[in-house]
Scaffold this motif. Structure first.
Motif, PDB file in Angstrom:
ATOM      1  N   GLY A  19      50.866  50.040  24.365  1.00  0.00           N
ATOM      2  CA  GLY A  19      49.686  49.278  24.789  1.00  0.00           C
ATOM      3  C   GLY A  19      50.046  48.163  25.752  1.00  0.00           C
ATOM      4  N   THR A  20      51.154  47.476  25.485  1.00  0.00           N
ATOM      5  CA  THR A  20      51.610  46.414  26.389  1.00  0.00           C
ATOM      6  C   THR A  20      51.974  46.981  27.751  1.00  0.00           C
ATOM      7  OG1 THR A  20      52.474  45.128  24.519  1.00  0.00           O
ATOM      8  CG2 THR A  20      53.313  44.581  26.709  1.00  0.00           C
ATOM      9  N   LEU A  23      48.886  47.898  29.749  1.00  0.00           N
ATOM     10  CA  LEU A  23      48.260  46.672  30.239  1.00  0.00           C
ATOM     11  C   LEU A  23      49.073  46.047  31.371  1.00  0.00           C
ATOM     12  CD1 LEU A  23      46.131  44.411  29.937  1.00  0.00           C
ATOM     13  CD2 LEU A  23      47.493  43.489  28.049  1.00  0.00           C
ATOM     14  N   THR A  51      50.642  39.569  28.991  1.00  0.00           N
ATOM     15  CA  THR A  51      50.220  40.917  28.613  1.00  0.00           C
ATOM     16  C   THR A  51      50.666  41.246  27.189  1.00  0.00           C
ATOM     17  OG1 THR A  51      52.204  41.855  29.654  1.00  0.00           O
ATOM     18  CG2 THR A  51      50.191  41.821  30.972  1.00  0.00           C
ATOM     19  N   ARG A  55      47.807  41.809  24.372  1.00  0.00           N
ATOM     20  CA  ARG A  55      47.767  43.116  23.721  1.00  0.00           C
ATOM     21  C   ARG A  55      47.957  42.961  22.216  1.00  0.00           C
ATOM     22  NH1 ARG A  55      51.691  47.010  21.105  1.00  0.00           N
ATOM     23  NH2 ARG A  55      50.427  48.914  20.992  1.00  0.00           N
ATOM     24  N   ALA A 124      38.440  41.128  25.382  1.00  0.00           N
ATOM     25  CA  ALA A 124      39.370  41.521  24.325  1.00  0.00           C
ATOM     26  C   ALA A 124      38.743  41.374  22.944  1.00  0.00           C
ATOM     27  CB  ALA A 124      40.651  40.684  24.411  1.00  0.00           C
ATOM     28  N   LEU A 141      37.264  48.657  27.054  1.00  0.00           N
ATOM     29  CA  LEU A 141      38.727  48.495  27.014  1.00  0.00           C
ATOM     30  C   LEU A 141      39.288  48.461  28.428  1.00  0.00           C
ATOM     31  CD1 LEU A 141      41.404  48.561  25.257  1.00  0.00           C
ATOM     32  CD2 LEU A 141      41.476  50.980  25.879  1.00  0.00           C
ATOM     33  N   PHE A 145      41.561  45.595  29.995  1.00  0.00           N
ATOM     34  CA  PHE A 145      42.933  45.838  30.431  1.00  0.00           C
ATOM     35  C   PHE A 145      43.098  45.597  31.928  1.00  0.00           C
ATOM     36  CE2 PHE A 145      45.654  48.410  27.288  1.00  0.00           C
ATOM     37  CZ  PHE A 145      45.219  47.634  26.237  1.00  0.00           C
ATOM     38  N   ALA A 175      42.090  53.544  32.579  1.00  0.00           N
ATOM     39  CA  ALA A 175      41.968  53.271  31.142  1.00  0.00           C
ATOM     40  C   ALA A 175      40.996  54.248  30.482  1.00  0.00           C
ATOM     41  CB  ALA A 175      41.524  51.832  30.913  1.00  0.00           C
ATOM     42  N   ASP A 179      42.442  56.364  27.398  1.00  0.00           N
ATOM     43  CA  ASP A 179      41.848  56.068  26.101  1.00  0.00           C
ATOM     44  C   ASP A 179      40.939  57.199  25.628  1.00  0.00           C
ATOM     45  OD1 ASP A 179      42.124  54.077  24.105  1.00  0.00           O
ATOM     46  OD2 ASP A 179      40.013  53.540  24.380  1.00  0.00           O
TER      47      ASP A 179
END
Length: 289
Positions: A19-20, A23, A51, A55, A124, A141, A145, A175, A179
């Motif tokens: 995820g990091t 992002l 980030t 995240r 977020a 999302l 992001f 994204a 996702d």
């Protein structure tokens, strides 16, 4: 205390940095484009740390929002709140602490970027709750992001030009791609418990929609390259990303959860090769000898 920190580490997915990374890549694209290949390293470090913190904060608030859902989904049934290792109140405290830490980093930047950071925090915070009200939580999302893009431009240039917004839209679409692939993993469980997603919204057209989104994102990245007058090296990065998009299509073609999850993870390399193309362009053009 050590055991408690381990539990908090599980809450923020410290051992799962995907995820990091997802992002981070749009932030790095934006920093190198806005900085014309020479962004301030102080700003780069701030964004890299930011980030990770945001995240991590997002994971904490996501698990809080899904505390009554995760136990009913096979993939998430072992999360700390679902198993009782972390209380909902603790998750909120972790979210608040990490958000404040990220805000402290933003305060090192100009005031315009500080203003933009409130949008990032709002996105977020609301994203985890969207799956109850809309089939497009993946869009929210993506907006969250990708918000690093206008923030990066504002931090370096005190301006968000049209090309920055094109990059923002491209990052949002990307994204949506990854996702949705992620949501395909949980689709059967989500249908049972009433959770909404683009994977459910697209239904039997999910693979086609992902393909169209991939083509749209790559098309925007080509347009950005033309407008920024980037060299062949950038387009080689896009060519590699295109091959990875084809590979992801192969992985999801049977809609098997394992293949869809592998396609989701592959997006780290997708973002990486685009950045590698950008980096190569600037290394060559700034150092022609």
């Amino acid at each position: 205390m050590v055991e408690r920190l381990k539990r908090y580490g599980a809450l923020i997915r410290f051992d799962r940095p995907i995820g990091t990374l997802l992002l981070m890549w749009p932030a790095l694209w934006a920093l190198w484009l806005a900085g014309k290949g020479s962004p301030s390293w102080d700003v780069v470090v701030i964004f890299a740390l930011g980030t990770f913190l945001m995240r991590s904060a997002g994971c904490a608030i996501n698990d809080y929002a899904d505390r009554h859902i995760d136990g009913h989904v096979k993939r998430t049934s072992n999360r700390p709140i679902a198993t009782g290792l972390v209380s909902p109140r603790e998750a909120l405290a972790v979210f608040a602490f990490l958000s404040l830490a990220a805000f402290g980093l933003v305060l090192l930047l100009n005031w315009q970027t500080v203003v933009l950071s409130f949008v990032a925090l709002a996105l977020a915070a609301i994203y985890p709750f969207m799956k109850r009200y809309t089939h497009l939580p993946q869009l929210v999302l993506g907006m969250a992001f990708a918000w690093a893009v206008p923030m990066a431009y504002m931090a370096l240039t005190e301006n968000v030009p049209p090309n920055a917004w094109l990059l923002y839209i491209a990052a949002v679409i990307w994204a949506l791609v990854y996702d949705t692939q992620y949501a395909m993993v949980d689709r059967e469980d989500d249908l049972k418990i009433g959770v909404k997603s683009t994977a459910i919204l697209f239904g039997e057209y999910d693979i086609v929609m992902i393909l169209l989104l991939q083509l749209s994102m790559l098309g925007l990245m080509v347009l950005i390259g033309v407008k920024e007058e980037l060299s062949l090296f950038y387009y080689l990065g896009l060519a590699a990303a295109t091959l990875l998009a084809v590979y992801q299509q192969i992985l999801i073609r049977k809609r098997e959860p394992a293949g869809c999850f592998k396609a989701f993870l592959n997006n780290n390399y997708f973002g990486m090769v685009i950045f590698a193309g950008l980096l190569a362009h600037y290394l060559v053009t700034l150092n022609p000898s």
